[in-house]
Design a protein around this motif. Structure first.
Motif, PDB file in Angstrom:
ATOM      1  N   UNK A 191       0.839  -1.208   0.000  1.00  0.00           N
ATOM      2  CA  UNK A 191       0.000   0.000   0.000  1.00  0.00           C
ATOM      3  C   UNK A 191       0.870   1.253   0.000  1.00  0.00           C
ATOM      4  N   UNK A 192       1.881   1.267   0.860  1.00  0.00           N
ATOM      5  CA  UNK A 192       2.743   2.438   1.006  1.00  0.00           C
ATOM      6  C   UNK A 192       3.423   2.799  -0.310  1.00  0.00           C
ATOM      7  N   UNK A 193       3.688   1.785  -1.136  1.00  0.00           N
ATOM      8  CA  UNK A 193       4.328   2.037  -2.426  1.00  0.00           C
ATOM      9  C   UNK A 193       3.387   2.733  -3.406  1.00  0.00           C
ATOM     10  N   UNK A 194       2.095   2.766  -3.093  1.00  0.00           N
ATOM     11  CA  UNK A 194       1.109   3.406  -3.966  1.00  0.00           C
ATOM     12  C   UNK A 194       0.660   4.773  -3.426  1.00  0.00           C
ATOM     13  N   UNK A 195       1.203   5.188  -2.282  1.00  0.00           N
ATOM     14  CA  UNK A 195       0.880   6.519  -1.753  1.00  0.00           C
ATOM     15  C   UNK A 195       1.836   7.517  -2.408  1.00  0.00           C
ATOM     16  N   UNK A 196       1.281   8.403  -3.213  1.00  0.00           N
ATOM     17  CA  UNK A 196       2.092   9.325  -3.988  1.00  0.00           C
ATOM     18  C   UNK A 196       2.644  10.448  -3.111  1.00  0.00           C
ATOM     19  N   UNK A 197       3.548  11.213  -3.673  1.00  0.00           N
ATOM     20  CA  UNK A 197       4.230  12.260  -2.908  1.00  0.00           C
ATOM     21  C   UNK A 197       3.259  13.276  -2.322  1.00  0.00           C
ATOM     22  N   UNK A 198       2.155  13.544  -3.044  1.00  0.00           N
ATOM     23  CA  UNK A 198       1.185  14.530  -2.552  1.00  0.00           C
ATOM     24  C   UNK A 198       0.138  13.925  -1.629  1.00  0.00           C
ATOM     25  N   UNK A 199       0.246  12.630  -1.348  1.00  0.00           N
ATOM     26  CA  UNK A 199      -0.695  11.965  -0.453  1.00  0.00           C
ATOM     27  C   UNK A 199      -1.826  11.257  -1.153  1.00  0.00           C
TER      28      UNK A 199
END
Length: 464
Positions: free
Chosen positions: A376-384
């Motif tokens: 999941x964390x790998x799919x959280x983009x830089x802007x959230x």
């Protein structure tokens, strides 16, 4: 001449040694696993940072205002209705089931971390609804009722469980903390709709006339059960718990397939016992999320709760074997050639971590939750923003449809589950009953081990 030959021989030997060393190093490196997603123990700080980034993105999606649909200008004078008034667009303005999951998750994060920045969004949104709902009622009386009011959908006239169940379940949780009595009107309207007005089969199972006449959807377990469970907690009336358990058990009679320990996405009276089966991941996620809510709300000896717990445990066991090597789950759980999907992965990560923390399942499932969170964390983009979530999906009857669904960061179904998963992972890492042996970096043979502390002798004591 002999001297030059000697130098050449030495050079060749050195070159051979260097090449041999490089080849050996390459072979040694090849013996170590290369993980698509980091195979490491997450940190509480890292998880909190991820949750905060999602919160910031969420808050940025809407102004939470009333605007003129034709001009886009904010309407500040609400003394008389404007025919073109709508709620501003954006995720944080929606009266929707996906927003309900987010607000429930914000409430849960507040419980786990005490960080009020999350729950403050709940009070802000529901106060916004209470303030302006009468305005839209006047608008409907003056200009005629519309089927939907922008981002608020069918808030004035519920037509389906999607219109009220999840979002009002979060409203109950918010009421339990801020005690705003004005929330109760909508809460009671929702209770009346789900209990008395929503379509049901003859045995009381919640149903839809969509896409087939008298259809049931696994999704509707979540669209109803969390509200019923929280209504039971709010009122102390067991009829809500009884109905919630009945929905899970009776839907399972049509949708749960013991050979797979999974739920079929949907079923209709027309197709009956020979309904085709499609094991869509998010439908199974909705089911487990609802079971988790109910198991948390009811006493351990509540009648028929054990049936729900059995379904929950059986599904978790099946899901552990179906998890992809990346930590994700596939959009169609039993079809590894379908894409890796975010929202279901977050749902499964949450319910597995929750089950360990509550003692519903064994602690050995811990690594499944860890690898799920890392995915999941790998799919959280830089802007959230949370990426890779499958778009809204109907109850379909062919694999081609399910295989070719689109994914997007704008599919809001992934945000609430990702928030829930992060909160439960914090609890898991803080679980004092469990000792976690993390993986070793660059190790050839290293995995996570979760051990229950009270099963092991205290260090220095005899095991005899």
């Amino acid at each position: 001449m002999n001297h030059n030959k000697s130098i050449t021989l030495i050079f060749v030997c050195l070159l051979f040694s260097v090449n041999l060393f490089a080849q050996t190093q390459k072979e040694e490196k090849a013996r170590n696993p290369e993980y698509e997603v980091p195979y490491e123990l997450p940190t509480i700080t890292g998880i909190k940072d991820a949750l905060n980034s999602i919160r910031v993105y969420y808050e940025s999606t809407s102004t939470q205002t009333i605007i003129n649909a034709e001009t886009g200008i904010e309407i500040t004078n609400i003394s008389s209705p404007n025919k073109n008034a709508i709620v501003s667009k954006g995720f944080s303005s929606e009266w929707s089931y996906t927003h309900g999951v987010v607000l429930s998750a914000f409430d849960y994060i507040d419980n786990v971390t005490g960080d009020k920045r999350f729950f403050n969004n709940n009070t802000k949104f529901y106060d916004f609804v209470i303030q302006y709902r009468p305005y839209f009622q006047k608008q409907a009386q003056t200009y005629g009722a519309r089927e939907k009011i922008g981002a608020w959908g069918r808030i004035l006239n519920f037509h389906a469980l999607d219109d009220c169940g999840s979002i009002t379940a979060a409203m109950i949780k918010t009421y339990q903390k801020d005690k705003n009595e004005e929330y109760l009107e909508l809460i009671n309207i929702t209770a009346d709709y789900i209990s008395n007005k929503q379509l049901r089969l003859k045995d009381g199972t919640l149903a839809r006339h969509r896409p087939q006449y008298q259809s049931i959807w696994a999704d509707d377990i979540y669209m109803s059960v969390p509200f019923l469970a929280n209504m039971g907690k709010l009122t102390g009336d067991n009829k809500y718990f009884d109905d919630a358990i009945k929905q899970i058990v009776q839907m399972a009679e049509r949708l749960y397939v013991p050979e797979k320990s999974l739920f079929d996405h949907g079923w209709s009276v027309t197709s009956g016992d020979y309904d085709p089966r499609f094991y869509w991941a998010r439908a199974n996620g909705w089911t487990l999320m609802a079971m988790t809510e109910l198991l948390s709300a009811t006493p351990v000896d509540y009648p028929n709760r054990d049936k729900v717990l059995h379904l929950y445990r059986s599904m978790i066991r099946s899901l552990a074997t179906l998890q992809n090597g990346s930590g994700f789950w596939h959009n169609m759980l039993d079809k590894p050639d379908t894409f890796l999907e975010t929202s279901a992965t977050a749902m499964f990560t949450f319910v597995i971590a929750k089950g360990i923390n509550e003692g519903w399942i064994n602690h050995v499932y811990g690594p499944v939750a860890i690898t799920g969170w890392n995915a999941i964390n790998s799919r959280i983009l830089e802007d959230g923003a949370v990426d890779g979530t499958v778009e809204g999906t109907t109850f379909a009857h062919d694999n081609t449809y399910y295989y070719n669904r689109g994914t997007s960061k704008y599919a809001t179904h992934g945000y609430g589950p990702a928030l829930y998963a992060g909160a439960e992972m914090i609890r898991l890492l803080q679980n004092r009953n469990i000792e976690i042996e993390p993986t070793r970096a660059n190790a050839r043979n290293s995995t996570f081990h979760f051990r229950l502390k009270n099963e092991w002798p205290v260090k220095g004591t005899s095991t005899n």
